[in-house]
Design a protein around this motif. Sequence first.
Motif, PDB file in Angstrom:
ATOM      1  N   ARG A 106       0.829  -1.208   0.000  1.00 14.89           N
ATOM      2  CA  ARG A 106       0.000   0.000   0.000  1.00 14.89           C
ATOM      3  C   ARG A 106       0.864   1.258   0.000  1.00 14.89           C
ATOM      4  NH1 ARG A 106      -2.919  -2.748   4.070  1.00 14.89           N
ATOM      5  NH2 ARG A 106      -1.919  -1.486   5.658  1.00 14.89           N
ATOM      6  N   GLU A 110       1.501   4.176  -3.019  1.00 13.55           N
ATOM      7  CA  GLU A 110       1.220   5.597  -2.811  1.00 13.55           C
ATOM      8  C   GLU A 110       2.461   6.450  -3.068  1.00 13.55           C
ATOM      9  OE1 GLU A 110      -0.751   9.167  -1.880  1.00 13.55           O
ATOM     10  OE2 GLU A 110      -1.396   7.185  -2.589  1.00 13.55           O
ATOM     11  N   ARG A 113       2.779   6.715  -6.726  1.00 10.22           N
ATOM     12  CA  ARG A 113       1.794   7.648  -7.273  1.00 10.22           C
ATOM     13  C   ARG A 113       2.251   9.091  -7.053  1.00 10.22           C
ATOM     14  NH1 ARG A 113      -2.038  10.888  -6.084  1.00 10.22           N
ATOM     15  NH2 ARG A 113      -1.685  10.673  -3.849  1.00 10.22           N
ATOM     16  N   LEU A 264      -1.355   5.300   5.814  1.00  7.06           N
ATOM     17  CA  LEU A 264      -1.611   4.108   5.003  1.00  7.06           C
ATOM     18  C   LEU A 264      -1.110   2.843   5.691  1.00  7.06           C
ATOM     19  CD1 LEU A 264      -0.829   5.080   1.306  1.00  7.06           C
ATOM     20  CD2 LEU A 264      -3.016   4.421   2.284  1.00  7.06           C
TER      21      LEU A 264
END
Length: 280
Positions: A106, A110, A113, A264
């Motif tokens: 996860r 991120e 991204r 996260l």
Amino acid sequence: MRTSPPLRIAGIYVLVAAVWIWCSDRVVGLLVSDADLRMELQTLKGWFFVLVTGAMLFWMIRHDVRRLERSNRRLRAGREQALRVLVAAMDVRHQETGHHSERVARMAAELARLDGVQGRVLDELRLGALLHDIGKLALPDTILTKPGPLDEEERALMRQHPRIGHELLQQVDFLRGSSDVPYSHHERWDGGGYPQGLRGEEIPLAARIFSVIDVWDALITERVYKPAWPEDRVLDYLREVAGSQLDPRLVGLFLDNYATLKRLAATPDVVPAISPQPVA
């Protein structure tokens, strides 16, 4: 036997075309006696047929494409769920803390991204992060769960897991593009890592992104061979190894977005936890 979408669409088109031509020709022939007017009407009904059947074909093809996309999404979701169950079981076997693989996947996705990675490349990175330690399946538990430091022979064996993981993923069509993280997440920015001794940007971006997350997670959580480090000490360590062990630009990006990434880490897992306790 169920008809394939292209054959079904073609069959419907031929049937509609035949019915339209047969019926419309007879209607025009019965209602119009003038040859010139009949020719104009034949042209108009031809254009009308093209417009109507074009719209019909567009709707049918879009309907089938959407149905295939839904089926493809379900297939991908099923495959990913199976991988997550496998990885969760692997984490239990390795005595990792709090579903380590799900957590770092996860966070790595991120961070990627935030670095501008999108689309298929991002999906491949996420799966690679999830499966980063898949090569450890070939290692004995005596090494994986050893409470103290590994000896030289054990370290040499442990260093085989990136290559094993890469070879495993190369045997699966939809995972071949995800092998950068399992293969290269132990490479170092200064070239002192393994298994290939890559340096700087020779290391795939996916592996460099993941390495920042993996180092943070390894230090901030308790492991069988060490206690958890205090958060301040972990962040100071990341700053220290930026430019030697880790890509300094990505360490900076991680620290700039630390609050978001840390949240996260605490996100509940999608797949229910697998209990290490035996079922009665």
